[in-house]
Enzyme design. Structure first.
Site, PDB file in Angstrom:
ATOM      1  N   SER A 296    -158.260 -65.234 -63.230  1.00 57.64           N
ATOM      2  CA  SER A 296    -157.152 -66.070 -63.697  1.00 57.64           C
ATOM      3  C   SER A 296    -156.758 -67.074 -62.609  1.00 57.64           C
ATOM      4  CB  SER A 296    -155.960 -65.179 -64.062  1.00 57.64           C
ATOM      5  OG  SER A 296    -154.823 -65.957 -64.237  1.00 57.64           O
ATOM      6  N   TRP A 299    -159.403 -69.726 -62.457  1.00 55.50           N
ATOM      7  CA  TRP A 299    -159.299 -70.608 -63.632  1.00 55.50           C
ATOM      8  C   TRP A 299    -158.334 -71.762 -63.334  1.00 55.50           C
ATOM      9  CZ3 TRP A 299    -155.177 -72.136 -66.677  1.00 55.50           C
ATOM     10  CH2 TRP A 299    -155.483 -72.747 -67.889  1.00 55.50           C
ATOM     11  N   HIS A 300    -157.288 -71.461 -62.542  1.00 58.65           N
ATOM     12  CA  HIS A 300    -156.293 -72.484 -62.250  1.00 58.65           C
ATOM     13  C   HIS A 300    -156.804 -73.560 -61.308  1.00 58.65           C
ATOM     14  CE1 HIS A 300    -153.454 -69.629 -64.035  1.00 58.65           C
ATOM     15  NE2 HIS A 300    -152.733 -70.703 -64.290  1.00 58.65           N
ATOM     16  N   GLY A 301    -157.788 -73.260 -60.494  1.00 61.38           N
ATOM     17  CA  GLY A 301    -158.289 -74.296 -59.610  1.00 61.38           C
ATOM     18  C   GLY A 301    -159.304 -73.773 -58.635  1.00 61.38           C
ATOM     19  N   PHE A 453    -155.520 -78.520 -64.831  1.00 57.51           N
ATOM     20  CA  PHE A 453    -156.331 -77.320 -65.055  1.00 57.51           C
ATOM     21  C   PHE A 453    -157.169 -77.508 -66.323  1.00 57.51           C
ATOM     22  CE2 PHE A 453    -152.358 -75.390 -63.082  1.00 57.51           C
ATOM     23  CZ  PHE A 453    -152.845 -75.597 -61.804  1.00 57.51           C
TER      24      PHE A 453
END
Lengths: 453, 316
Positions: A296, A299-301, A453
């Site tokens: 997770s 996924w954000h960066g 994102f």
């Protein structure tokens, strides 16, 4: 209905094209890929063939995501490793533009093929309906991450104007605008000021800076979600709820059930459960928890700060998981029946959870791990109880206003969902007040954080 | 659907009415509550600038030329109309406003820059123009840039969106509450109190050199301005104020720009005072970045300038 969907699809493509028309082709290709593989998966008789088509979809989708979002990160890491073992390499990095919303529409598409593969959903014949599900403009660039089983049936049936729902939608848009324009953008101003120059501020100011960022990211993302849900409701769609008053959570597990709910449930359904979920040994549950939170974060960066942010949340979550208290706090209803001491205890838990979350957000906001640790060290060592050098009273009062309104409306779908003061004048005055605040406190040129994102 | 549209209209109607009513008093209050550029615009519009010497140019004029030193030296009152981040287009706007008030100056000291005749697309410091969009000359000038849109020009209050601080100060001014005005420019002058700030080194990390291209439309307007000033009996003095030596070499066409202005000066029979070889240019202590003198440098330079313009004005 066909015309309604065609209109929405054209509007969605136009909306996306306004940002960068070149990436429309990528969006259309990605949409068609999942539509096509979805049909192939359903048509295949052998499990191995189904799996092959699923893998094609997953690999192609994740390749696009990886190329645009993570290429430079991996290139730098590779060069650093070579450097570490004494080999010097000139990394070939690309100045890539990250297609807006790629993480969101990729996950939309993947959820569709996963559901078909798991035989929870049948593929759709009409490409246009499927394309509307993937590209529906309110959720295209920053979610919520919809599920085919939730949104596609709404796309497939005709929609009629509903006065009560539309008024509710407008109310949610107004509240979303307030959260974005007044809270997030103004908090961003002070958070940027403090984070960008953290060495010159004392601990108390840095703590305030972290709180500003906590409200910035909440106002920004939940504000966008409110606007998206409100716009969709005007058109007759009910999108998945994405936020449910996360800062009133009493523990981290509850926080993650209330923050970016569509992403959390996506990871739960398509990663955590396939890994065994909670029906495996404790050791494997711990492993699964770390995997979920770190993925997770990633996924954000493409930065170690995001991965560490995910890991820190997993560490927060661990005691609850081990003591089997991770589902202790689920609903807000039990607030009502609490004794005075119970309320005090609850308030303490809320503040402690907010404190932990705020510490974690420092990693999310910082450009590097060094800055994040430097910030935290200074925050606790340099007059943490001193007088902050930055103290915008008006913005703090606006945050308090947000907290009060959200607390009052915490049992509703969104804070103003059942907003109905007895007197008409009071209700209208409240709306005008919000509009005036939006006008006075709007800040120019502030992007939505989650667009990146 | 019709019921909702009617309700929306009924909801918006008071907002529109109030916006129209509030626009003018809020505009006046914002104008009065602001210092800096806004105060200079006010002085021009309210016809308060009755100086013999006007200083034109960009932020380099604004930061470099002290009108009080000029006054002490020449005995003539001076006012600095330098406008930060702007080239000739917006300077011309200020000049046109001055001329419309019929306060024709005797002298214009025109501070030149390598980018005087350049064209920029965006309207720098856009917010400072918002309270003046009802002034035709300013309104027309701002339309040449990307700054305000159709709604800003045609609907009340929209242009103030994003100007919370200014609105709050304006409201305080309207309600006669106490507030602190932002920086005042005494007679338009704004000395800069920072020492060398290393901005230049950062810029040089990204780019080896830069160059400025002249915009043909701006060149024509500039020559027209020189011509008209001559016809109106205004004496223009070209001044190229100090630029830090490394800053000069950073601008690829720096010398050709100066040469061009020297030719223009010759064509229109204007004096041209060039300070780009002055000793100030080789000492960082007088600058805060490569293009701008700090208050120490500005003080020394203004004294040099005051001394040099005296004979050009027939004073001894």
């Amino acid at each position: 209905m066909k015309l309604q969907n065609l209109f929405i699809l054209l509007c969605s493509y136009f909306f996306y094209g306004c940002w960068d028309y070149r990436f429309l082709l990528l969006l259309i290709f990605s949409t068609y890929l999942d539509y096509f593989t979805g049909k192939k998966i359903a048509a295949a008789r052998k499990k191995s063939i189904k799996k092959t088509w699923l893998l094609i979809s997953v690999i192609v989708n994740l390749s696009f995501l990886g190329f645009f979002k993570y290429y430079n990160f991996f290139a730098f890491q590779f060069a650093s490793i070579l450097d570490f073992i004494g080999l010097h390499a000139d990394v070939w990095t690309l100045k890539l533009i990250l297609p807006v919303g790629i993480s969101f529409y990729t996950f939309h598409g993947l959820s569709y093929v996963f559901d078909i593969y798991n035989e929870k959903f049948s593929p759709r014949e009409k490409f246009m309906d499927y394309a509307v599900f993937v590209c529906f403009f309110p959720l295209l660039v920053a979610g919520p991450i919809e599920r085919a089983s939730h949104l596609l049936p709404q796309v497939e049936r005709p929609r009629h104007f509903d006065y009560a729902k539309s008024i509710n939608g407008l109310r949610q848009i107004l509240w979303g605008l307030f959260k974005k324009v007044v809270i997030a953008d103004n908090c961003a101003h002070y958070a940027n000021m403090i984070f960008n120059d953290y060495r010159t501020h004392n601990g108390a100011t840095l703590f305030l800076g972290a709180i500003f960022f906590s409200f910035q990211i909440y106002g920004d993302f939940s504000g966008y979600s409110d606007i998206a849900l409100g716009v969709a409701r005007l058109m007759g769609f009910e999108l998945l709820k994405n936020f449910s008053y996360p800062y009133f959570s009493r523990d981290i597990a509850e926080f993650w059930r209330r923050w970016h709910m569509s992403l959390s449930s996506w990871f739960r359904d398509y990663l955590y459960i396939p890994l065994g979920g909670s029906k495996v040994s404790k050791a494997k549950q711990v492993r699964n928890t770390f995997i979920i939170f770190m993925v997770s974060g990633f996924w954000h960066g493409a930065n170690w700060t995001f991965i560490f942010w995910g890991m820190l949340n997993a560490i927060y979550f661990l005691p609850l998981l081990l003591s089997e208290n991770n589902r202790k706090n689920v609903n807000f209803d039990d607030y009502l029946s609490l004794s005075f001491m119970g309320k005090i205890k609850n308030a303490g838990n809320i503040f402690f959870t907010f404190f932990l979350t705020t510490i974690a957000w420092i990693f999310f906001r910082s450009p590097s791990m060094t800055v994040a640790f430097g910030y935290i060290m200074k925050m606790f060592s340099d007059h943490p109880f001193g007088r902050p050098n930055v103290f915008p009273v008006d913005i703090l009062l606006l945050i308090l206003f947000l907290v009060i309104v959200e607390w009052k409306g915490k049992l509703n779908h969104f804070a103003l969902a059942n907003f109905a003061p007895k007197y008409f004048v009071l209700r209208i005055s409240f709306y005008y007040l919000i509009i005036v605040l939006i006008f006075v406190y709007s800040v120019k040129n502030q992007q939505f954080i989650y667009f990146q994102f | 659907m019709a019921k909702m549209l009617v309700k929306i209209l009924m909801f918006c109607f008071p907002i529109c009415i109030i916006a129209y009513i509030v626009d003018m008093p809020l505009t006046l209050a914002i104008r009065q509550s602001q210092g800096g550029d806004t105060q200079v615009w006010n002085d021009i519009i309210e016809n308060k600038i009755k100086s013999d010497i006007l200083i034109y140019g960009s932020s380099r004029a604004l930061n470099h030329i002290d009108p009080f030193i000029l006054k002490d030296s020449t005995g003539m009152s001076a006012y600095n109309l330098g406008l930060s981040g702007q080239n000739f287009t917006m300077m011309k706007c200020r000049h046109d406003l001055i001329m419309s008030t019929r306060q024709v100056p005797k002298y214009i000291i025109f501070s030149l820059d390598p980018f005087t005749l350049d064209k920029r697309d965006d309207l720098y410091n856009c917010e400072s123009f918002a309270p003046f969009l009802n002034e035709k000359i300013i309104r027309d000038a701002t339309k040449k840039f990307k700054g305000f849109d159709f709604f800003d020009y045609n609907f009340p209050l929209i242009r103030y969106v994003g100007m919370g601080t200014e609105i709050i100060l304006g409201i305080k001014q309207m309600l006669h509450l106490k507030y602190k005005k932002n920086t005042i420019f005494p007679r338009g002058f704004s000395p800069h109190y920072e020492m060398w700030n290393r901005e230049f080194e950062k810029v040089r990390e990204d780019r080896k050199q830069i160059d400025f291209a002249d915009d043909s439309e701006t060149v024509v307007a500039f020559e027209q301005f020189l011509d008209n000033s001559k016809k109106n009996g205004i004496k223009i003095i070209f001044v190229f104020s100090p630029v830090y030596k490394d800053g000069q070499s950073f601008i690829e066409n720096f010398e050709s720009k100066k040469k061009y202005f020297a030719e223009l000066a010759k064509k229109y029979d204007l004096p041209f005072l060039d300070y780009t070889s002055d000793t100030l240019c080789s000492d960082k202590n007088y600058f805060f970045n490569s293009m701008h003198l700090n208050y120490v440098g500005a003080n020394i330079f203004s004294k040099h300038l005051a001394h040099d313009v005296k004979p050009l004005m027939g004073l001894h």
